[in-house]
Write a protein that holds these residues in place. Sequence first.
Motif, PDB file in Angstrom:
ATOM      1  N   ALA A  43     -65.021 -11.656 -50.987  1.00 39.03           N
ATOM      2  CA  ALA A  43     -64.525 -10.432 -51.357  1.00 39.03           C
ATOM      3  C   ALA A  43     -64.797 -10.114 -52.400  1.00 39.03           C
ATOM      4  O   ALA A  43     -64.944 -10.892 -53.454  1.00 39.03           O
ATOM      5  N   TYR A  44     -64.076  -8.498 -53.004  1.00 40.40           N
ATOM      6  CA  TYR A  44     -64.346  -8.622 -53.866  1.00 40.40           C
ATOM      7  C   TYR A  44     -63.210  -7.416 -53.952  1.00 40.40           C
ATOM      8  O   TYR A  44     -62.076  -7.132 -53.584  1.00 40.40           O
ATOM      9  N   GLU A  45     -62.775  -7.084 -55.845  1.00 46.57           N
ATOM     10  CA  GLU A  45     -61.433  -6.340 -56.287  1.00 46.57           C
ATOM     11  C   GLU A  45     -62.635  -4.937 -56.254  1.00 46.57           C
ATOM     12  O   GLU A  45     -63.473  -4.621 -56.159  1.00 46.57           O
ATOM     13  N   ALA A  46     -61.618  -3.851 -56.317  1.00 49.48           N
ATOM     14  CA  ALA A  46     -61.840  -2.864 -56.452  1.00 49.48           C
ATOM     15  C   ALA A  46     -62.326  -2.382 -57.685  1.00 49.48           C
ATOM     16  O   ALA A  46     -62.346  -2.977 -58.876  1.00 49.48           O
ATOM     17  N   ARG A  95     -81.092  -4.406 -60.001  1.00 51.10           N
ATOM     18  CA  ARG A  95     -80.720  -2.874 -60.521  1.00 51.10           C
ATOM     19  C   ARG A  95     -78.733  -3.380 -60.206  1.00 51.10           C
ATOM     20  O   ARG A  95     -78.801  -3.871 -59.200  1.00 51.10           O
ATOM     21  N   SER A  96     -77.992  -2.503 -61.040  1.00 52.05           N
ATOM     22  CA  SER A  96     -76.065  -2.771 -60.254  1.00 52.05           C
ATOM     23  C   SER A  96     -76.103  -1.728 -59.644  1.00 52.05           C
ATOM     24  O   SER A  96     -76.208  -0.988 -60.010  1.00 52.05           O
ATOM     25  N   TYR A  97     -75.010  -1.286 -58.718  1.00 55.99           N
ATOM     26  CA  TYR A  97     -74.796  -0.463 -57.736  1.00 55.99           C
ATOM     27  C   TYR A  97     -72.504  -1.539 -56.940  1.00 55.99           C
ATOM     28  O   TYR A  97     -72.753  -2.397 -56.742  1.00 55.99           O
ATOM     29  N   SER A  98     -72.810   0.178 -57.563  1.00 55.96           N
ATOM     30  CA  SER A  98     -70.952  -0.445 -57.005  1.00 55.96           C
ATOM     31  C   SER A  98     -70.721  -0.459 -55.302  1.00 55.96           C
ATOM     32  O   SER A  98     -71.572  -0.086 -54.331  1.00 55.96           O
ATOM     33  N   LEU A  99     -69.819  -1.549 -55.295  1.00 55.30           N
ATOM     34  CA  LEU A  99     -69.506  -0.736 -53.819  1.00 55.30           C
ATOM     35  C   LEU A  99     -68.997  -0.342 -53.367  1.00 55.30           C
ATOM     36  O   LEU A  99     -67.373  -0.525 -54.441  1.00 55.30           O
ATOM     37  N   VAL A 100     -68.809   0.611 -52.391  1.00 54.10           N
ATOM     38  CA  VAL A 100     -67.742   1.705 -51.992  1.00 54.10           C
ATOM     39  C   VAL A 100     -66.957   1.635 -50.686  1.00 54.10           C
ATOM     40  O   VAL A 100     -65.498   2.071 -50.862  1.00 54.10           O
ATOM     41  N   SER A 150     -63.650   2.379 -54.064  1.00 52.78           N
ATOM     42  CA  SER A 150     -63.338   1.860 -53.720  1.00 52.78           C
ATOM     43  C   SER A 150     -61.431   1.293 -54.008  1.00 52.78           C
ATOM     44  O   SER A 150     -60.290   0.946 -53.613  1.00 52.78           O
ATOM     45  N   MET A 151     -61.872   1.847 -55.850  1.00 52.20           N
ATOM     46  CA  MET A 151     -59.873   1.917 -56.491  1.00 52.20           C
ATOM     47  C   MET A 151     -58.925   3.170 -55.641  1.00 52.20           C
ATOM     48  O   MET A 151     -58.076   2.839 -55.143  1.00 52.20           O
ATOM     49  N   ILE A 152     -60.009   3.978 -54.898  1.00 51.03           N
ATOM     50  CA  ILE A 152     -59.096   5.047 -54.723  1.00 51.03           C
ATOM     51  C   ILE A 152     -57.965   4.272 -52.748  1.00 51.03           C
ATOM     52  O   ILE A 152     -57.179   4.118 -52.682  1.00 51.03           O
ATOM     53  N   GLY A 153     -58.963   3.648 -51.867  1.00 50.31           N
ATOM     54  CA  GLY A 153     -59.304   3.047 -51.053  1.00 50.31           C
ATOM     55  C   GLY A 153     -57.695   2.242 -51.416  1.00 50.31           C
ATOM     56  O   GLY A 153     -57.112   1.535 -50.771  1.00 50.31           O
ATOM     57  N   ARG A 154     -58.693   1.423 -52.049  1.00 46.34           N
ATOM     58  CA  ARG A 154     -57.234  -0.053 -52.521  1.00 46.34           C
ATOM     59  C   ARG A 154     -55.476   1.022 -53.069  1.00 46.34           C
ATOM     60  O   ARG A 154     -54.770   0.310 -51.906  1.00 46.34           O
ATOM     61  N   LEU A 163     -62.966  10.188 -48.573  1.00 46.05           N
ATOM     62  CA  LEU A 163     -62.235  10.627 -49.516  1.00 46.05           C
ATOM     63  C   LEU A 163     -61.014  10.697 -48.564  1.00 46.05           C
ATOM     64  O   LEU A 163     -59.958  11.371 -48.865  1.00 46.05           O
ATOM     65  N   GLU A 164     -61.491  11.664 -48.033  1.00 43.29           N
ATOM     66  CA  GLU A 164     -60.269  12.790 -46.719  1.00 43.29           C
ATOM     67  C   GLU A 164     -59.118  11.669 -45.849  1.00 43.29           C
ATOM     68  O   GLU A 164     -58.685  12.032 -45.972  1.00 43.29           O
ATOM     69  N   GLN A 165     -60.702  10.292 -45.911  1.00 38.19           N
ATOM     70  CA  GLN A 165     -58.801   9.516 -44.646  1.00 38.19           C
ATOM     71  C   GLN A 165     -58.187   8.801 -46.176  1.00 38.19           C
ATOM     72  O   GLN A 165     -56.631   8.962 -45.195  1.00 38.19           O
TER      73      GLN A 165
END
Length: 320
Positions: free
Chosen positions: A36-39, A53-58, A126-130, A156-158
Motif C-alpha cells: 500500500a502507499y500514501e497519496a 527513474r522515479s515515477y508517481s503512482l497515479v 493520487s492526492m485528489i483521489g484520496r 479527474l472527472e470521476q
Amino acid sequence: MQTASSLSVLIRQLRLESAGVLSVELERDDGAALPAYEAGAHVDVHLPGAGTRSYSLVGAPGAFATYHLGIKCEADGRGGSRWFHESARVGDRLEISPPKNDFRLAEEAPHSVFIAGGIGITPLLSMIGRLASLGRSWELHFAARDRRSMPFEAHLEQHAATGSGRVVKHFSAEGQGRPDIQAIVGSAAADAHLYCCGPTGMIDAFVEAARHRSPDTVHYERFASAEAPATEGGFTLQLARDGRCFDVPPGKSILDVLLEAGVDVPYSCMQGVCGSCRLSVIEGQPDHRDGYLSDNERAANDALIPCCSGSLSPRLVVDL
Ligand code: FES
C-alpha cells in the motif's frame, strides 16, 4: 538491478493516455499484492540500459494488485521515458523500489487547492483521489496545451463527480489562457493547503505568490532544480568512514566523482529533485543547488544533494 528491498513486477498493460503520455500498469510477477502507499508517493523504476527513474503512482492510495504510472515521452530526456514509449512491451519484467513519499498530502486540511501543468498532474492525482474518497473539499486548476494533451481527464472527472471538488481546465491552444496563479493563491483561505507541480515557470510563480503564506500550507514538486548545477569544482571531498579523499574537478558533480570511483551511492533523477542521492554532511559548507531540500534543511547545513550541489568550503566531509 535487484536489491533486497526491490519488487519484481511485470508490465500488465500499456495504453496511450493522452498525446505523448503513456499509462503503464504494473503487477507483481508472483501474483502477490503490492505494498500500500500514501497519496503523493512514487516508485523508482530500474530500466534496462537506462538507469533508474522515479515515477508517481497515479492511482488512489490503498492496497492494490497493480500500480499505475503516467509517463510522458521526453524526446530530450535521459532515455527513461523513451524506453517506455519505444521499447516496453506487455509482459516485460522490471525491478521497482517499494513506494516512497516526499510529497505528502495534508488530508486533514479543510480545503486543498491543486495547480498542475501537463504531466505535473501525476503526483497530484493520487492526492485528489484520496480527498475524493474521504469527501474532503478540493479544487484543481489544470493547464495543458489542449484537451488532447490533458492526461487522466476521465480520472479527474470521476473524482469531481463525487461532489467533493471541481476541476478548472485551462487549454492555452483553445484561447483559455493560463491559470492566474497569483489570484488562485491569493484567494485561498489561510488554512487551505496548496500544491503545485508543473514546469519550472509555473512553480516559480507559485512559490512567489505563496511566499507570504505559512510554509506548512505550501507544497510543490519540481521536475528539475531551478538552479544550475554546481560543477565549478575546486574542492576536496572526503569520505568520513574510510577517510578516502577525492578532488572534485571543474565540470563534474560530486555524484559523478563518487560513481567514477566506484562508491555505491543511490541515485535516480540526477537533477536534484528526487532526493535519492541525499548524503549527510559531517563537515564543510555545501553549495546547495537542488530543488529537494527545504530552506530549513539547507540552513541546518547537514545534508547535501550530490548530483547537483557542490561545496563553498575547500573540504567537504560526507557520511560515506
Ligand atoms: S539523483 Fe535525484 S536528487 Fe540526486
